[in-house]
Enzyme design. Structure first.
Site, PDB file in Angstrom:
ATOM      1  N   TRP A 311       0.831  -1.208   0.000  1.00 12.66           N
ATOM      2  CA  TRP A 311       0.000   0.000   0.000  1.00 12.66           C
ATOM      3  C   TRP A 311       0.864   1.255   0.000  1.00 12.66           C
ATOM      4  CZ3 TRP A 311      -0.547   3.814   3.883  1.00 12.66           C
ATOM      5  CH2 TRP A 311      -1.608   4.691   3.709  1.00 12.66           C
ATOM      6  N   HIS A 312       1.989   1.197   0.690  1.00 12.24           N
ATOM      7  CA  HIS A 312       2.853   2.370   0.758  1.00 12.24           C
ATOM      8  C   HIS A 312       3.562   2.645  -0.563  1.00 12.24           C
ATOM      9  CE1 HIS A 312       2.454   2.072   5.185  1.00 12.24           C
ATOM     10  NE2 HIS A 312       2.757   3.351   5.160  1.00 12.24           N
ATOM     11  N   GLY A 313       3.816   1.623  -1.344  1.00 14.27           N
ATOM     12  CA  GLY A 313       4.502   1.866  -2.608  1.00 14.27           C
ATOM     13  C   GLY A 313       4.657   0.613  -3.435  1.00 14.27           C
TER      14      GLY A 313
END
Length: 473
Positions: A311-313
């Site tokens: 989700w962060h990257g």
């Protein structure tokens, strides 16, 4: 529109003036004015294309909400289709390049899409389970585009947000709300401009010249990013909470002194609390949580932290970071109560070291670079940090000090490091954080003068301020 700008403060002042004035005459008109202000805020920062994409998502959620009532037919199908839409949009815009090995790429993503997606999924889940019930004309646009949170959170739990819109204090803040809001905005600005961006200068310089780092310099870069990320994101959340408090709303606590944690599990109860709560309630529990044996529990933990990393990257470094935190919690659970018998100081040191090393992968452009920094931290030699590592760190202030007190010139690098890292560690490890203090905040002349001077320093530095890190996610 960046929080650390005069244009944001002007926007906030105009929004408050209009909405609070309208609230005295007509609550619906004030609510509509706030929704319009939120859309304008997003349009300025995210552009019309991003606004259209997110508005389409709101329309999908509203259509699904009308069909998720307890007596509605095909409720499960409605839930699945709406969730597929939101997850699909997120995958297309943010992960096409990664999933296709670079063969395809959209090239842009709507501002705040990751936060928007999880927030919409949370709303759909609570509507389906009956934890939240909405009226047909519920302000879903305000929930989706609420300007203090739309770009970088915290992720708003629907069951805590919508009821506040019915309360008397909504758009009618009292003086204690106003004082606490201004206090939080000042503290958040100071965290971002003076601390996060100060550490950012050291971190960026170090990552740009990995091959020249000695071991002490490498550890300054590693610790610097640990503190930069905390002050950057918690500073954003402080400003968001302060702006919301001025509107008569209370945002959820998102950081609770995470670097005081004595375990990785405790760290995730204190760091990005709303993300942890979302993943626990919307992923971990539906997967079975800890109810189906140790093996299944460990697997579920790894799944949610791999999701958190992804989700962060869209990159292997984020997946490695998520996997490390998942494996860290699995190891702690497998160790059991034996770990709790270790001295408190040792448990803190082990946790803090683990978090620092894991952040290396979060910041690294690729796995090779992460390995190079970690190798320098162990085998880089003991040479003192060179001047280039501190380039851009309080350069104007250092130049003024050099003119006023020439005798300190040989010690200026050591002083800069001592002030920055000393202040950063003290603030990060302080027992009470800003959002805890908001509920009992009482202004004093001494505190007002101190915050006023530091905030003025920040305002004078706005031209060199970088954007918030989490706005990239």
């Amino acid at each position: 529109m960046s929080f650390q700008s005069l244009s944001f403060f002007a926007f906030l002042a105009v929004t408050l003036g209009v909405c609070l004035t309208l609230r005295k005459k007509s609550a619906p008109s004030a609510l509509m004015a706030l929704e319009l202000a939120c859309l304008v805020f997003y349009l300025i920062g995210g552009g019309w294309k991003g606004l259209i994409v997110l508005a389409a998502g709101v329309a999908v959620t509203r259509a699904a909400a009308l069909r998720l009532g307890p007596e509605a037919p095909n409720r499960r199908r409605t839930l699945v289709l709406a969730c597929v839409w939101h997850v699909g949009v997120l995958l297309v815009f943010k992960y096409t390049g990664f999933l296709t090995g670079g063969a395809l790429s959209v090239g842009w993503a709507p501002l705040g899409l990751s936060f928007f997606t999880f927030q919409q999924l949370w709303l759909l889940k609570e509507l389906y389970t009956g934890q939240t019930a909405l009226e047909p004309d519920a302000p879903l646009a305000l929930y989706a585009f609420f300007f203090p949170t739309v770009t970088s959170g915290p992720i708003l739990r629907p069951g805590a947000f919508f009821p506040q819109l019915k309360e008397e204090r909504f758009l009618r803040p009292d003086w204690s709300d106003a004082a606490a809001g201004i206090y939080a905005i000042c503290c958040g600005t100071i965290k971002k401009v003076l601390l996060a961006d100060g550490f950012g200068a050291v971190v960026d310089n170090g990552w740009a010249r990995l091959g020249d780092l000695s071991a002490p310099s490498a550890w300054l870069v590693i610790l610097g990013y640990t503190l930069q990320l905390y002050f950057d994101f918690s500073g954003y959340c402080d400003i968001a909470s302060g702006a919301a408090r001025l509107l008569g709303l209370r945002l959820p606590l998102n950081f609770n002194s995470p670097y005081r944690s004595l375990s990785v599990g405790e760290f995730w109860k204190r760091w990005h609390i709303t993300l942890t709560t979302f993943l626990r309630e919307c992923v971990y529990f539906p997967l079975g949580g800890s109810r189906k044996g140790a093996g299944r529990t460990y697997w579920n933990i790894l799944v949610i932290f791999l999701i958190s990393g992804f989700w962060h990257g869209a990159g292997w470094t984020f997946l490695v970071w998520g996997a490390l935190h998942g494996l860290g919690q699995v190891a702690e659970r497998a160790w059991g109560s034996g770990r709790d018998r270790l001295p408190r100081a040792l448990r803190w040191a082990l946790t803090f070291l683990f978090v620092n090393l894991a952040w290396v992968f979060f910041r690294a452009p690729d796995l090779t670079a992460a390995g190079e920094l970690l190798r320098a931290a162990v085998t880089g030699g003991l040479a003192v940090p060179q001047d280039w590592l501190l380039e851009g760190l309080f350069s104007k202030e250092t130049g003024a000090l050099r003119l006023l007190v020439p005798a300190l010139t040989p010690w200026e690098d050591a002083l800069r490091l001592l002030v920055l890292y000393g202040a950063g560690l003290a603030a990060a490890l302080w027992p009470r954080n800003v959002q805890e203090r908001m509920d009992t905040f009482r202004p004093t002349v001494r505190l007002g003068l101190g915050l006023g001077l530091l905030t003025l320093w920040c305002v004078l530095s706005f031209s060199g301020v970088t954007t918030f890190i989490y706005s990239n996610f």
